[in-house]
Motif scaffolding. Structure first.
Motif, mmCIF file in Angstrom:
data_model
loop_
_atom_site.group_PDB
_atom_site.id
_atom_site.type_symbol
_atom_site.label_atom_id
_atom_site.label_comp_id
_atom_site.label_asym_id
_atom_site.label_seq_id
_atom_site.Cartn_x
_atom_site.Cartn_y
_atom_site.Cartn_z
ATOM 1 N N LYS A 261 0.949 -1.069 0.025
ATOM 2 C CA LYS A 261 0.111 -0.006 -0.062
ATOM 3 C C LYS A 261 0.726 1.271 0.030
ATOM 4 C CE LYS A 261 -3.119 -2.676 2.960
ATOM 5 N NZ LYS A 261 -3.638 -2.467 4.240
ATOM 6 N N ASN A 262 0.272 2.346 -0.609
ATOM 7 C CA ASN A 262 0.882 3.379 -0.339
ATOM 8 C C ASN A 262 0.205 4.232 1.013
ATOM 9 O OD1 ASN A 262 2.382 3.107 -2.884
ATOM 10 N ND2 ASN A 262 0.693 3.985 -4.001
ATOM 11 N N VAL A 263 0.931 4.579 1.947
ATOM 12 C CA VAL A 263 0.287 5.307 3.104
ATOM 13 C C VAL A 263 1.032 6.299 3.457
ATOM 14 C CG1 VAL A 263 -0.336 4.526 5.586
ATOM 15 C CG2 VAL A 263 -0.050 2.831 3.774
ATOM 16 N N VAL A 264 0.342 7.335 4.016
ATOM 17 C CA VAL A 264 0.745 8.577 4.893
ATOM 18 C C VAL A 264 0.508 8.468 6.114
ATOM 19 C CG1 VAL A 264 0.485 11.096 5.491
ATOM 20 C CG2 VAL A 264 0.681 10.309 2.784
ATOM 21 N N PHE B 160 -8.906 13.966 3.291
ATOM 22 C CA PHE B 160 -8.953 12.664 3.220
ATOM 23 C C PHE B 160 -9.314 12.100 1.813
ATOM 24 C CE2 PHE B 160 -11.325 8.437 3.808
ATOM 25 C CZ PHE B 160 -10.360 7.742 4.160
ATOM 26 N N GLU B 161 -10.462 12.739 1.261
ATOM 27 C CA GLU B 161 -10.730 12.071 0.000
ATOM 28 C C GLU B 161 -9.657 12.501 -1.062
ATOM 29 O OE1 GLU B 161 -12.928 9.967 -0.901
ATOM 30 O OE2 GLU B 161 -13.737 9.914 1.270
ATOM 31 N N ALA B 162 -8.837 13.577 -0.804
ATOM 32 C CA ALA B 162 -7.740 14.005 -2.028
ATOM 33 C C ALA B 162 -6.720 12.922 -1.639
ATOM 34 C CB ALA B 162 -7.247 15.522 -1.710
ATOM 35 N N PHE B 163 -6.320 12.621 -0.537
ATOM 36 C CA PHE B 163 -5.387 11.493 -0.462
ATOM 37 C C PHE B 163 -5.788 10.248 -1.139
ATOM 38 C CE2 PHE B 163 -3.634 14.163 3.136
ATOM 39 C CZ PHE B 163 -2.422 14.032 2.662
ATOM 40 N N ARG B 164 -7.040 9.856 -1.073
ATOM 41 C CA ARG B 164 -7.679 8.780 -1.483
ATOM 42 C C ARG B 164 -7.819 8.721 -3.042
ATOM 43 N NH1 ARG B 164 -12.518 5.813 1.973
ATOM 44 N NH2 ARG B 164 -11.880 4.516 0.335
ATOM 45 N N GLU C 233 -3.481 5.710 1.621
ATOM 46 C CA GLU C 233 -4.219 5.529 2.571
ATOM 47 C C GLU C 233 -3.619 6.543 3.898
ATOM 48 O OE1 GLU C 233 -4.987 1.753 3.963
ATOM 49 O OE2 GLU C 233 -5.124 0.932 2.071
ATOM 50 N N ILE C 234 -4.434 6.791 4.591
ATOM 51 C CA ILE C 234 -4.115 7.788 5.911
ATOM 52 C C ILE C 234 -3.963 6.951 7.098
ATOM 53 C CG2 ILE C 234 -4.415 9.820 7.089
ATOM 54 C CD1 ILE C 234 -3.699 10.203 4.098
ATOM 55 N N ALA C 235 -3.149 6.969 8.081
ATOM 56 C CA ALA C 235 -3.165 6.404 9.468
ATOM 57 C C ALA C 235 -2.605 7.342 10.322
ATOM 58 C CB ALA C 235 -2.148 5.204 9.366
ATOM 59 N N CYS C 236 -3.257 7.505 11.415
ATOM 60 C CA CYS C 236 -2.894 8.386 12.651
ATOM 61 C C CYS C 236 -2.326 7.634 13.587
ATOM 62 C CB CYS C 236 -4.325 9.317 12.890
ATOM 63 S SG CYS C 236 -3.782 10.368 14.428
ATOM 64 N N TYR D 51 0.245 20.390 3.339
ATOM 65 C CA TYR D 51 1.777 20.230 2.969
ATOM 66 C C TYR D 51 2.201 18.961 2.520
ATOM 67 C CZ TYR D 51 6.730 20.674 3.217
ATOM 68 O OH TYR D 51 8.196 20.855 3.012
ATOM 69 N N VAL D 52 1.645 17.831 3.157
ATOM 70 C CA VAL D 52 2.070 16.493 2.687
ATOM 71 C C VAL D 52 1.245 16.269 1.490
ATOM 72 C CG1 VAL D 52 1.907 14.185 3.351
ATOM 73 C CG2 VAL D 52 2.361 15.702 5.103
ATOM 74 N N LEU D 53 0.312 16.731 1.129
ATOM 75 C CA LEU D 53 -0.416 16.461 0.009
ATOM 76 C C LEU D 53 0.302 17.267 -1.079
ATOM 77 C CD1 LEU D 53 -2.949 15.109 -1.216
ATOM 78 C CD2 LEU D 53 -4.255 17.085 -0.621
ATOM 79 N N GLU D 54 0.757 18.454 -0.928
ATOM 80 C CA GLU D 54 1.360 19.245 -1.822
ATOM 81 C C GLU D 54 2.673 18.243 -2.550
ATOM 82 O OE1 GLU D 54 2.562 23.279 -0.181
ATOM 83 O OE2 GLU D 54 0.379 23.790 -0.304
ATOM 84 N N GLN D 55 3.511 17.881 -1.255
ATOM 85 C CA GLN D 55 4.633 17.116 -1.542
ATOM 86 C C GLN D 55 4.631 15.996 -2.346
ATOM 87 O OE1 GLN D 55 7.548 19.008 -0.542
ATOM 88 N NE2 GLN D 55 5.930 20.299 0.042
ATOM 89 N N LEU D 56 3.457 15.304 -2.341
ATOM 90 C CA LEU D 56 2.940 14.156 -3.122
ATOM 91 C C LEU D 56 2.510 14.526 -4.488
ATOM 92 C CD1 LEU D 56 1.138 12.363 -0.295
ATOM 93 C CD2 LEU D 56 3.367 11.767 -1.254
ATOM 94 N N ALA D 57 2.456 15.803 -4.885
ATOM 95 C CA ALA D 57 1.960 16.040 -6.136
ATOM 96 C C ALA D 57 3.032 15.809 -7.400
ATOM 97 C CB ALA D 57 1.603 17.767 -6.224
#
Length: 160
Positions: free
Chosen positions: A34-37, A61-65, A70-73, A154-160
């Motif tokens: 999986k790809n996970v943040v 959440f939906e933007a990552f999906r 996937e997202i984990a806290c 910020y994390v989402l921007e880095q994954l662009a």
């Protein structure tokens, strides 16, 4: 020494808050294939964590999906605290809430925070990492007292 880009995440058991309650989960199975943040907070119900950090990942959440991520806290809290916090924060199904009650996973990452001066004991530093198949590809660790590089936007921007 803390985990670095290119390292494999440790295979340590965590407690996951799921639809059917609390269940043990091995980190290796959580990240395999999986790809996970994975983002970590110093404590559930603490101000920045509850007002900005977790809500940001809920909001995006939906933007990552949409990117197949996937997202984990993660928090060094017991699973019952994580369960209550998830309910209060209206965490969507699929956003993994992970309890690292004794801090074993956090210590294995080398990202522990000594918060004994605040009466909180060992906690996780505030960070976010991106892993593909359990291998760290990005690592964003906050400086003490900061909240910037582990924020969802910020994390989402880095994954662009």
């Amino acid at each position: 020494m803390s985990i670095q880009i290119g390292d494999t995440l440790p295979d340590i058991q965590l407690q996951k808050v799921g639809i059917d309650g609390i269940e043990p989960v091995d980190a290796a199975s959580l990240f395999a294939g999986k790809n996970v943040v994975l983002f970590a907070v110093p404590g559930a119900f603490t101000p920045t964590c509850s007002e900005q950090h977790l809500p940001g990942f809920v909001e995006h959440f939906e933007a990552f999906r949409a990117k197949g991520i996937e997202i984990a806290c993660l928090s060094v809290n017991d699973p019952f605290v994580m369960q209550a916090w998830a309910q209060m924060q209206q965490v969507p199904a699929g956003l993994h809430m992970l309890a690292d009650g004794n801090g074993d996973f956090t210590r294995a990452l080398g990202l522990e925070l000594d918060a004994t001066g605040y009466g909180m004991g060992l906690r996780a530093k505030r960070f976010a990492l991106y892993a593909e198949d359990g291998v760290v590809k990005q690592l964003h660790v906050e400086a003490p007292g900061e909240f910037r590089v582990s924020a969802a936007g910020y994390v989402l921007e880095q994954l662009a």
